[in-house]
Design an enzyme around this catalytic site. Sequence first.
Site, PDB file in Angstrom:
ATOM      1  N   ILE A 196      66.652  37.202 -11.738  1.00 39.80           N
ATOM      2  CA  ILE A 196      67.388  36.139 -12.431  1.00 39.80           C
ATOM      3  C   ILE A 196      66.746  34.789 -12.084  1.00 39.80           C
ATOM      4  O   ILE A 196      66.630  34.439 -10.914  1.00 39.80           O
ATOM      5  CB  ILE A 196      68.878  36.163 -12.004  1.00 39.80           C
ATOM      6  CG1 ILE A 196      69.515  37.500 -12.448  1.00 39.80           C
ATOM      7  CG2 ILE A 196      69.642  34.994 -12.589  1.00 39.80           C
ATOM      8  CD1 ILE A 196      69.465  37.767 -13.935  1.00 39.80           C
ATOM      9  N   LEU A 242      67.212  44.908 -14.258  1.00 38.92           N
ATOM     10  CA  LEU A 242      66.091  45.043 -13.327  1.00 38.92           C
ATOM     11  C   LEU A 242      65.204  43.805 -13.220  1.00 38.92           C
ATOM     12  O   LEU A 242      64.329  43.748 -12.372  1.00 38.92           O
ATOM     13  CB  LEU A 242      65.240  46.265 -13.700  1.00 38.92           C
ATOM     14  CG  LEU A 242      65.994  47.594 -13.589  1.00 38.92           C
ATOM     15  CD1 LEU A 242      65.080  48.761 -13.938  1.00 38.92           C
ATOM     16  CD2 LEU A 242      66.586  47.788 -12.198  1.00 38.92           C
ATOM     17  N   HIS A 250      75.152  46.631  -6.384  1.00 38.30           N
ATOM     18  CA  HIS A 250      73.987  47.304  -5.801  1.00 38.30           C
ATOM     19  C   HIS A 250      74.444  48.606  -5.126  1.00 38.30           C
ATOM     20  O   HIS A 250      75.457  48.608  -4.428  1.00 38.30           O
ATOM     21  CB  HIS A 250      73.316  46.383  -4.773  1.00 38.30           C
ATOM     22  CG  HIS A 250      72.082  46.978  -4.201  1.00 38.30           C
ATOM     23  ND1 HIS A 250      70.873  46.964  -4.882  1.00 38.30           N
ATOM     24  CD2 HIS A 250      71.859  47.655  -3.047  1.00 38.30           C
ATOM     25  CE1 HIS A 250      69.970  47.591  -4.160  1.00 38.30           C
ATOM     26  NE2 HIS A 250      70.536  48.017  -3.044  1.00 38.30           N
ATOM     27  N   ASN A 305      78.065  51.647 -15.971  1.00 35.85           N
ATOM     28  CA  ASN A 305      78.981  50.605 -15.474  1.00 35.85           C
ATOM     29  C   ASN A 305      79.400  49.677 -16.604  1.00 35.85           C
ATOM     30  O   ASN A 305      80.570  49.297 -16.693  1.00 35.85           O
ATOM     31  CB  ASN A 305      78.312  49.804 -14.351  1.00 35.85           C
ATOM     32  CG  ASN A 305      78.361  50.547 -13.032  1.00 35.85           C
ATOM     33  OD1 ASN A 305      79.404  50.617 -12.384  1.00 35.85           O
ATOM     34  ND2 ASN A 305      77.237  51.129 -12.637  1.00 35.85           N
TER      35      ASN A 305
HETATM   36  C1  GRF Z   1      73.972  51.096 -10.579  1.00 33.16           C
HETATM   37  O1  GRF Z   1      73.762  52.017  -9.571  1.00 33.16           O
HETATM   38  C2  GRF Z   1      74.033  49.703  -9.997  1.00 33.16           C
HETATM   39  O2  GRF Z   1      74.470  49.683  -8.692  1.00 33.16           O
HETATM   40  C3  GRF Z   1      72.602  49.284 -10.042  1.00 33.16           C
HETATM   41  O3  GRF Z   1      72.088  49.850 -11.204  1.00 33.16           O
HETATM   42  C4  GRF Z   1      72.806  51.026 -11.530  1.00 33.16           C
HETATM   43  C5  GRF Z   1      73.229  50.926 -12.962  1.00 33.16           C
HETATM   44  O4  GRF Z   1      73.742  52.138 -13.424  1.00 33.16           O
HETATM   45  N1  GRF Z   1      72.459  47.849  -9.953  1.00 33.16           N
HETATM   46  P1  GRF Z   1      74.312  52.269 -14.887  1.00 33.16           P
HETATM   47  O5  GRF Z   1      73.200  51.836 -15.837  1.00 33.16           O
HETATM   48  O6  GRF Z   1      75.489  51.353 -14.976  1.00 33.16           O
HETATM   49  O7  GRF Z   1      74.673  53.693 -15.062  1.00 33.16           O
END
Ligand code: GRF
Length: 190
Positions: A91, A88, A107, A17
């Site tokens: 916060i 992870l 999420h 992402n």
């Molecule tokens: C995603 O599924 C997001 O929803 C969650 O963590 C994951 C991150 O994936 N919070 P990436 O590291 O961006 O591939």
Amino acid sequence: MNSKKHIAIFASGNGSNAEKLMQYFQHHPSIKIELVICNNPNALVLEKAKTKQVESILISKAELKTSDKLFPVLEQHQINFIVLAGFLLQIPSWLTQKYQHHIINIHPSLLPKFGGKGMFGRFVHEAVIAAHETESGITIHFVNEKYDDGEIIFQGNCKVDKNETIESLANKIQQLEHLYLPKIIEQIIV
Ligand code: GRF
């Protein structure tokens, strides 16, 4: 004068992402991905930031608890907005207070279902399939001090098929995330 809004992405893992966001906003007129904040020195997101020439800062769990290290960094980089993309650690309240309604999380489920501590990555999809849900999706929400609890901004859905596997569902969810996260950020910020 540079009046772009500066985003810091907080990520602990693969950073797919984060990578999409760096691509999407690379030449954006009013939004810049300024920083990646990461708590895992082995995270792939660090490589992705380097490739995109975005500065990254490592922070430990203990360092995140107080504002001493991170706040001066956020100020120095004039960070207006924080995006949690696979971060992870919880916060802390000093950060949610300084960035009220300016921190969002993505999420991989339709919150409030399948959220909370320990609900990340494949654990979410496993639980969705085990519960025989017929749909799942993504939630983008504002962040408060509790896991996956703040006001919901956007949800996108997908079907959970009868023969769905964790991998196939993860794939569908990732596509939704990559499609919507940049657009929602753009809508909120601009
Ligand atoms: C995603 O599924 C997001 O929803 C969650 O963590 C994951 C991150 O994936 N919070 P990436 O590291 O961006 O591939």
